[in-house]
Design an enzyme around this catalytic site. Structure first.
Site, PDB file in Angstrom:
ATOM      1  N   HIS A  12     -95.176  74.481  84.772  1.00  0.00           N
ATOM      2  CA  HIS A  12     -94.220  73.992  85.765  1.00  0.00           C
ATOM      3  C   HIS A  12     -93.380  75.176  86.264  1.00  0.00           C
ATOM      4  O   HIS A  12     -92.905  75.972  85.455  1.00  0.00           O
ATOM      5  CB  HIS A  12     -93.328  72.912  85.156  1.00  0.00           C
ATOM      6  CG  HIS A  12     -92.398  72.309  86.164  1.00  0.00           C
ATOM      7  ND1 HIS A  12     -92.818  71.379  87.091  1.00  0.00           N
ATOM      8  CD2 HIS A  12     -91.095  72.550  86.430  1.00  0.00           C
ATOM      9  CE1 HIS A  12     -91.804  71.064  87.883  1.00  0.00           C
ATOM     10  NE2 HIS A  12     -90.744  71.749  87.494  1.00  0.00           N
ATOM     11  N   GLY A  30    -105.789  77.083  93.037  1.00  0.00           N
ATOM     12  CA  GLY A  30    -106.362  77.518  91.766  1.00  0.00           C
ATOM     13  C   GLY A  30    -106.091  78.963  91.378  1.00  0.00           C
ATOM     14  O   GLY A  30    -106.905  79.578  90.692  1.00  0.00           O
ATOM     15  N   ARG A  71    -107.275  51.931  90.714  1.00  0.00           N
ATOM     16  CA  ARG A  71    -106.764  53.099  89.980  1.00  0.00           C
ATOM     17  C   ARG A  71    -107.323  53.110  88.559  1.00  0.00           C
ATOM     18  O   ARG A  71    -107.636  54.157  88.003  1.00  0.00           O
ATOM     19  CB  ARG A  71    -105.235  53.029  89.956  1.00  0.00           C
ATOM     20  CG  ARG A  71    -104.575  54.325  89.593  1.00  0.00           C
ATOM     21  CD  ARG A  71    -104.782  55.340  90.695  1.00  0.00           C
ATOM     22  NE  ARG A  71    -104.250  56.636  90.326  1.00  0.00           N
ATOM     23  CZ  ARG A  71    -104.269  57.705  91.101  1.00  0.00           C
ATOM     24  NH1 ARG A  71    -104.804  57.637  92.314  1.00  0.00           N
ATOM     25  NH2 ARG A  71    -103.780  58.837  90.702  1.00  0.00           N
ATOM     26  N   ASP A  95     -93.179  66.156  82.873  1.00  0.00           N
ATOM     27  CA  ASP A  95     -92.467  67.394  82.519  1.00  0.00           C
ATOM     28  C   ASP A  95     -91.568  67.256  81.297  1.00  0.00           C
ATOM     29  O   ASP A  95     -90.591  67.993  81.147  1.00  0.00           O
ATOM     30  CB  ASP A  95     -91.627  67.906  83.723  1.00  0.00           C
ATOM     31  CG  ASP A  95     -92.486  68.209  84.935  1.00  0.00           C
ATOM     32  OD1 ASP A  95     -93.641  68.626  84.759  1.00  0.00           O
ATOM     33  OD2 ASP A  95     -91.996  68.031  86.064  1.00  0.00           O
ATOM     34  N   ASN A 119    -103.888  79.886  89.240  1.00  0.00           N
ATOM     35  CA  ASN A 119    -103.732  79.885  87.772  1.00  0.00           C
ATOM     36  C   ASN A 119    -105.085  79.767  87.079  1.00  0.00           C
ATOM     37  O   ASN A 119    -105.308  80.396  86.042  1.00  0.00           O
ATOM     38  CB  ASN A 119    -102.784  78.767  87.331  1.00  0.00           C
ATOM     39  CG  ASN A 119    -101.337  79.155  87.544  1.00  0.00           C
ATOM     40  OD1 ASN A 119    -100.766  79.923  86.779  1.00  0.00           O
ATOM     41  ND2 ASN A 119    -100.745  78.653  88.628  1.00  0.00           N
ATOM     42  N   GLU A 128     -96.430  83.127  86.343  1.00  0.00           N
ATOM     43  CA  GLU A 128     -97.383  82.119  85.843  1.00  0.00           C
ATOM     44  C   GLU A 128     -98.709  82.754  85.435  1.00  0.00           C
ATOM     45  O   GLU A 128     -99.299  82.374  84.414  1.00  0.00           O
ATOM     46  CB  GLU A 128     -97.654  81.070  86.930  1.00  0.00           C
ATOM     47  CG  GLU A 128     -96.479  80.161  87.188  1.00  0.00           C
ATOM     48  CD  GLU A 128     -96.773  79.085  88.212  1.00  0.00           C
ATOM     49  OE1 GLU A 128     -96.045  78.096  88.233  1.00  0.00           O
ATOM     50  OE2 GLU A 128     -97.735  79.228  89.001  1.00  0.00           O
TER      51      GLU A 128
HETATM   52  C1  GRF Z   1     -98.312  76.310  90.206  1.00  0.00           C
HETATM   53  O1  GRF Z   1     -97.185  76.848  90.865  1.00  0.00           O
HETATM   54  C2  GRF Z   1     -97.883  75.498  89.018  1.00  0.00           C
HETATM   55  O2  GRF Z   1     -96.631  75.836  88.538  1.00  0.00           O
HETATM   56  C3  GRF Z   1     -97.837  74.089  89.532  1.00  0.00           C
HETATM   57  O3  GRF Z   1     -98.850  74.027  90.500  1.00  0.00           O
HETATM   58  C4  GRF Z   1     -99.049  75.311  91.076  1.00  0.00           C
HETATM   59  C5  GRF Z   1    -100.535  75.552  91.095  1.00  0.00           C
HETATM   60  O4  GRF Z   1    -100.860  76.714  91.804  1.00  0.00           O
HETATM   61  N1  GRF Z   1     -98.006  73.153  88.453  1.00  0.00           N
HETATM   62  P1  GRF Z   1    -102.349  77.256  91.829  1.00  0.00           P
HETATM   63  O5  GRF Z   1    -103.250  76.163  92.374  1.00  0.00           O
HETATM   64  O6  GRF Z   1    -102.721  77.622  90.425  1.00  0.00           O
HETATM   65  O7  GRF Z   1    -102.300  78.438  92.730  1.00  0.00           O
END
Ligand code: GRF
Length: 212
Positions: free
Chosen positions: A110, A12, A66, A151, A14, A180
């Site tokens: 991504h 987490g 599911r 994607d 991001n 990111e």
């Molecule tokens: C990120 O590198 C993102 O590009 C991918 O998953 C990863 C998540 O990282 N979709 P975090 O959990 O936010 O550290």
């Protein structure tokens, strides 16, 4: 105020970048109203709790099929009344009904320049391993809307990263993460400002920043 729900499976970082950007005013007109995870052990849940944001776990293990899991996930999301759903390392295939219910309201990040090194099987370090194995000189980060194909949704923002020869997969991942953590909050802010428009041809147009 844009109601944002962030969906996570892992560390987490991001999510943290978005929470911090709301706190320090880099994101305005938006609030993170909930975090949803498929993984009860995700550190991202701690990050949400530390921030006073409600966190919900919906795990496939708790459902017989599911379809039942997908239904529970969608119900949990609907209850949060999101205007925007931010996938931040959410490692579950997004159910078609969720895409349908929130078309062009779900964004993903991504860790490559789509359409390179993306699609089924390209997640986590595999993306960076593939980029280094191919010997590309530039990689980067893409923020895009999620659609039915991995994607492949409309691209909102991209940022390039030149690769230096001595980098290994961990160095590359670390530089990608740094990008990111800037680009994702920027994209959320563009959406909160209503500057992002999906055109009929599937491309995205971004309005210029209004003059101060
Ligand atoms: C990120 O590198 C993102 O590009 C991918 O998953 C990863 C998540 O990282 N979709 P975090 O959990 O936010 O550290």
């Amino acid at each position: 105020m844009l109601r944002v729900v962030v969906m996570v499976s892992g560390g987490g970082t991001n999510l943290q970048a978005i929470l911090d950007a709301v706190d320090n005013g880099k994101i305005t007109n938006a609030e993170v109203v909930a975090v949803i995870s498929n993984n009860e052990g995700a550190y991202a849940i701690e990050r949400a709790k530390n921030h006073g944001v409600p966190a919900f776990v919906v795990t496939p293990k708790a459902y017989e099929t599911r379809d039942a899991f997908n239904e529970a996930l969608l119900e949990t999301i609907k209850a949060c009344k999101p205007d925007l759903i931010v996938l931040a390392g959410f490692l579950v295939k997004i159910p078609a009904a969720m895409i349908e219910a929130y078309r062009n309201k779900i964004i993903n990040i991504h860790p490559s320049l789509i359409p390179s090194f993306c699609g089924v099987g390209y997640y986590g370090l595999k993306v960076h391993e593939a980029a280094l194995a191919r010997g590309v000189k530039v990689t980067g980060v893409t923020v895009h809307f999620a659609n039915e194909v991995y994607d492949c949704g409309p691209i909102i923002a991209q940022r390039a990263l030149p690769i230096e020869e001595e980098w290994d997969v961990d160095t590359l991942e670390s530089h990608i993460h740094d990008i990111e953590h800037v680009l994702y909050p920027e994209a959320v802010q563009m959406l909160a400002d209503g500057r992002v428009h999906v055109l009929a041809d599937g491309k995205v147009a971004i309005d210029p920043v209004p003059a101060a």
